[in-house]
Design a protein around this motif. Structure first.
Motif, mmCIF file in Angstrom:
data_model
loop_
_atom_site.group_PDB
_atom_site.id
_atom_site.type_symbol
_atom_site.label_atom_id
_atom_site.label_comp_id
_atom_site.label_asym_id
_atom_site.label_seq_id
_atom_site.Cartn_x
_atom_site.Cartn_y
_atom_site.Cartn_z
ATOM 1 N N VAL A 54 0.885 -1.051 -0.007
ATOM 2 C CA VAL A 54 0.113 -0.112 -0.020
ATOM 3 C C VAL A 54 0.889 1.267 -0.080
ATOM 4 O O VAL A 54 1.731 1.278 0.964
ATOM 5 N N HIS A 55 0.726 2.260 -1.090
ATOM 6 C CA HIS A 55 1.437 3.274 -1.078
ATOM 7 C C HIS A 55 0.392 4.500 -0.767
ATOM 8 O O HIS A 55 -0.327 4.894 -1.191
ATOM 9 N N MET A 56 0.809 4.949 0.629
ATOM 10 C CA MET A 56 -0.161 5.885 1.117
ATOM 11 C C MET A 56 0.220 7.440 0.948
ATOM 12 O O MET A 56 1.460 7.874 0.892
ATOM 13 N N GLU A 57 -0.629 8.403 0.728
ATOM 14 C CA GLU A 57 -0.581 9.653 0.633
ATOM 15 C C GLU A 57 -0.218 10.399 2.036
ATOM 16 O O GLU A 57 -0.954 9.482 3.059
ATOM 17 N N PHE A 58 0.951 10.897 2.299
ATOM 18 C CA PHE A 58 1.342 11.317 3.716
ATOM 19 C C PHE A 58 1.514 12.764 3.817
ATOM 20 O O PHE A 58 2.565 13.173 4.638
ATOM 21 N N ALA A 59 1.272 13.578 2.685
ATOM 22 C CA ALA A 59 1.842 15.139 2.621
ATOM 23 C C ALA A 59 1.173 15.804 3.916
ATOM 24 O O ALA A 59 2.266 16.587 4.397
ATOM 25 N N GLN A 60 0.300 15.589 4.350
ATOM 26 C CA GLN A 60 -0.354 16.209 5.830
ATOM 27 C C GLN A 60 -0.226 15.056 6.903
ATOM 28 O O GLN A 60 -1.270 14.404 6.686
ATOM 29 N N PRO A 61 0.731 14.816 7.621
ATOM 30 C CA PRO A 61 0.741 13.704 8.509
ATOM 31 C C PRO A 61 -0.392 13.585 9.446
ATOM 32 O O PRO A 61 -0.662 12.682 10.028
ATOM 33 N N TYR A 62 -0.662 14.954 9.884
ATOM 34 C CA TYR A 62 -1.791 14.936 10.982
ATOM 35 C C TYR A 62 -2.995 15.326 10.436
ATOM 36 O O TYR A 62 -3.097 16.235 9.371
ATOM 37 N N CYS A 63 -4.112 14.738 10.790
ATOM 38 C CA CYS A 63 -5.606 15.295 10.384
ATOM 39 C C CYS A 63 -5.697 16.538 10.671
ATOM 40 O O CYS A 63 -5.735 17.090 11.667
ATOM 41 N N PRO A 64 -5.918 17.466 9.673
ATOM 42 C CA PRO A 64 -6.101 19.008 9.763
ATOM 43 C C PRO A 64 -7.032 19.338 10.562
ATOM 44 O O PRO A 64 -7.295 20.288 11.207
ATOM 45 N N HIS A 65 -8.342 18.730 10.593
ATOM 46 C CA HIS A 65 -9.460 18.988 11.085
ATOM 47 C C HIS A 65 -9.233 18.587 12.507
ATOM 48 O O HIS A 65 -9.366 19.634 13.869
ATOM 49 N N MET A 66 -8.553 17.692 12.979
ATOM 50 C CA MET A 66 -8.195 17.059 14.500
ATOM 51 C C MET A 66 -7.386 18.183 15.224
ATOM 52 O O MET A 66 -7.135 18.502 16.144
ATOM 53 N N LYS A 67 -6.240 18.349 14.137
ATOM 54 C CA LYS A 67 -5.208 19.228 14.642
ATOM 55 C C LYS A 67 -5.829 20.706 15.101
ATOM 56 O O LYS A 67 -5.460 21.306 16.119
ATOM 57 N N SER A 68 -6.737 21.278 14.440
ATOM 58 C CA SER A 68 -7.074 22.308 14.723
ATOM 59 C C SER A 68 -8.120 22.317 15.895
ATOM 60 O O SER A 68 -8.228 23.444 16.748
ATOM 61 N N HIS A 69 -8.823 21.357 15.953
ATOM 62 C CA HIS A 69 -9.868 21.067 17.302
ATOM 63 C C HIS A 69 -8.836 21.115 18.507
ATOM 64 O O HIS A 69 -9.220 21.779 19.387
ATOM 65 N N LEU A 70 -7.758 20.262 18.385
ATOM 66 C CA LEU A 70 -6.770 20.208 19.523
ATOM 67 C C LEU A 70 -6.299 21.365 20.100
ATOM 68 O O LEU A 70 -6.024 21.701 21.117
ATOM 69 N N ALA A 71 -5.747 22.208 19.224
ATOM 70 C CA ALA A 71 -5.213 23.307 19.272
ATOM 71 C C ALA A 71 -6.108 24.368 19.926
ATOM 72 O O ALA A 71 -6.069 25.114 20.862
ATOM 73 N N ALA A 99 -4.500 2.992 9.193
ATOM 74 C CA ALA A 99 -5.642 2.530 9.596
ATOM 75 C C ALA A 99 -6.751 3.332 9.527
ATOM 76 O O ALA A 99 -7.859 3.014 9.869
ATOM 77 N N GLU A 100 -6.632 4.402 8.701
ATOM 78 C CA GLU A 100 -7.825 5.189 8.308
ATOM 79 C C GLU A 100 -8.391 6.215 9.670
ATOM 80 O O GLU A 100 -9.695 6.378 9.564
ATOM 81 N N LEU A 101 -7.543 6.516 10.640
ATOM 82 C CA LEU A 101 -7.768 7.029 11.690
ATOM 83 C C LEU A 101 -7.624 8.418 11.785
ATOM 84 O O LEU A 101 -6.410 8.683 11.124
ATOM 85 N N CYS A 102 -8.380 9.561 12.136
ATOM 86 C CA CYS A 102 -7.976 10.724 12.300
ATOM 87 C C CYS A 102 -7.035 10.668 13.375
ATOM 88 O O CYS A 102 -7.262 10.269 14.507
ATOM 89 N N TYR A 103 -5.898 11.605 13.071
ATOM 90 C CA TYR A 103 -4.621 11.524 14.430
ATOM 91 C C TYR A 103 -4.214 12.959 14.447
ATOM 92 O O TYR A 103 -3.817 13.682 13.412
ATOM 93 N N ALA A 104 -3.959 13.430 15.649
ATOM 94 C CA ALA A 104 -3.164 14.719 15.992
ATOM 95 C C ALA A 104 -2.822 14.253 17.407
ATOM 96 O O ALA A 104 -3.037 13.749 18.103
ATOM 97 N N THR A 105 -1.615 15.254 17.561
ATOM 98 C CA THR A 105 -1.030 15.223 18.854
ATOM 99 C C THR A 105 -0.827 16.653 19.380
ATOM 100 O O THR A 105 -0.554 17.541 18.646
ATOM 101 N N VAL A 106 -0.806 16.731 20.861
ATOM 102 C CA VAL A 106 -0.184 17.779 21.637
ATOM 103 C C VAL A 106 1.009 17.839 22.005
ATOM 104 O O VAL A 106 1.156 16.639 22.962
ATOM 105 N N ALA A 107 2.057 18.287 21.893
ATOM 106 C CA ALA A 107 3.210 18.038 22.181
ATOM 107 C C ALA A 107 3.668 19.204 23.576
ATOM 108 O O ALA A 107 3.446 20.166 23.192
#
Length: 283
Positions: free
Chosen positions: A122-139, A195-203
């Protein structure tokens, strides 16, 4: 169900009811610990997993990332919040600052980066490694719920560890324009996308890495600042879970569509069983 990967103290801050543990076995081994599942007062289910094990027995290299993500997926998780302890590569990003990054630069070399290493490519697209919507919601949740300074966006350079950087490496990463440095963003973010999961992190920033002349990275310093950051992260995660939109507003749930390169007829039965949870809908 919302997944959370981080330290045990943060899970303790969530007002979970009717908690129980799920022992999950995966085709990729056992996760770092049994997964604690409980319900928020509004009925939202949360699944918590300590990335390094209950007693921090797994290093950044040996953590069972594939089993962790697969186990959450198998329980019905669709969105994953995470937390990381990181060093700062910029003067203005002080310890006890929270960063919600939007990019990753991978400098690891000894990890399993994919669920699809053989039998099914499987060759995945990964240009935006964090889900943009989850990232904004977490911030937004971090700004609303914590007293910390919050920085949205920036690049997390992920090194192998468990050693900290050399001074030359640290200066190189600064010259490259990266904001923070840590050891656990990869392959967790890559596997979450597969795994088709939305993913974002707070560091949470714990130190200045080793580039700063008047700063030195010690485990004592890292742990002291991590303890302070934990309070900020606890309030952030609680707010993010409580205010999570009901529907996913992104393409993460269809990330694998069109990405399977191996013809279905060429995938043997054993491989197909192993990846069915992940790509069965596309085969």
């Amino acid at each position: 169900m919302i997944g959370f990967i981080g330290g045990s103290g943060i899970y303790d801050s969530l007002p979970l009811e009717d908690t129980h543990e799920e022992d999950v076995t995966t085709p990729y081994g056992d996760p770092a610990a049994p997964i604690t599942v409980g319900s928020m007062p509004d009925g939202t289910e949360v699944a918590f997993l300590p990335r390094h094990g209950r007693d921090h027995e797994y290093s950044p290299t040996s953590a069972p990332y594939r089993a962790n993500i697969y186990a959450l997926k198998s329980l019905g998780v669709e969105r994953v919040l995470a937390s990381n302890a990181v060093g700062s590569l910029r003067e203005d990003l002080e310890p006890q600052t929270l960063v919600v990054p939007d990019q990753i630069f991978d400098r690891t070399r000894n990890r399993h980066y994919s669920f699809f290493e053989e039998g099914c490519v499987v060759h995945m697209e990964f240009a935006q490694p964090y889900c943009p919507h989850m990232k904004s919601h977490l911030a937004e949740s971090a700004r609303d719920a914590s007293a910390a300074e919050v920085v949205e966006d920036g690049t997390y350079v992920c090194i192998e560890g468990p050693q900290y950087s050399t001074k030359a490496e640290s200066e190189h990463f600064r010259a490259s324009g990266f904001e923070i440095i840590g050891m656990t963003a990869i392959p967790e973010a890559k596997l979450a996308r597969e795994a088709e999961l939305c993913y974002a992190t707070v560091a949470g920033i714990t130190d200045y890495d080793v580039w700063k002349d008047d700063a030195e990275v010690t485990l004592e310093e890292v742990l002291d600042n991590a303890a302070a950051n934990e309070e900020f992260i606890k309030s952030t995660i609680r707010k993010a879970v409580e205010s999570m939109p009901e529907e996913r507003e992104c393409d993460c749930g269809r990330a694998v569509e069109g990405a399977v390169n191996t013809p279905t007829e060429a995938i043997d039965a054993e491989t197909r069983e192993r990846v069915d949870l992940l790509v069965g809908d596309y085969l």
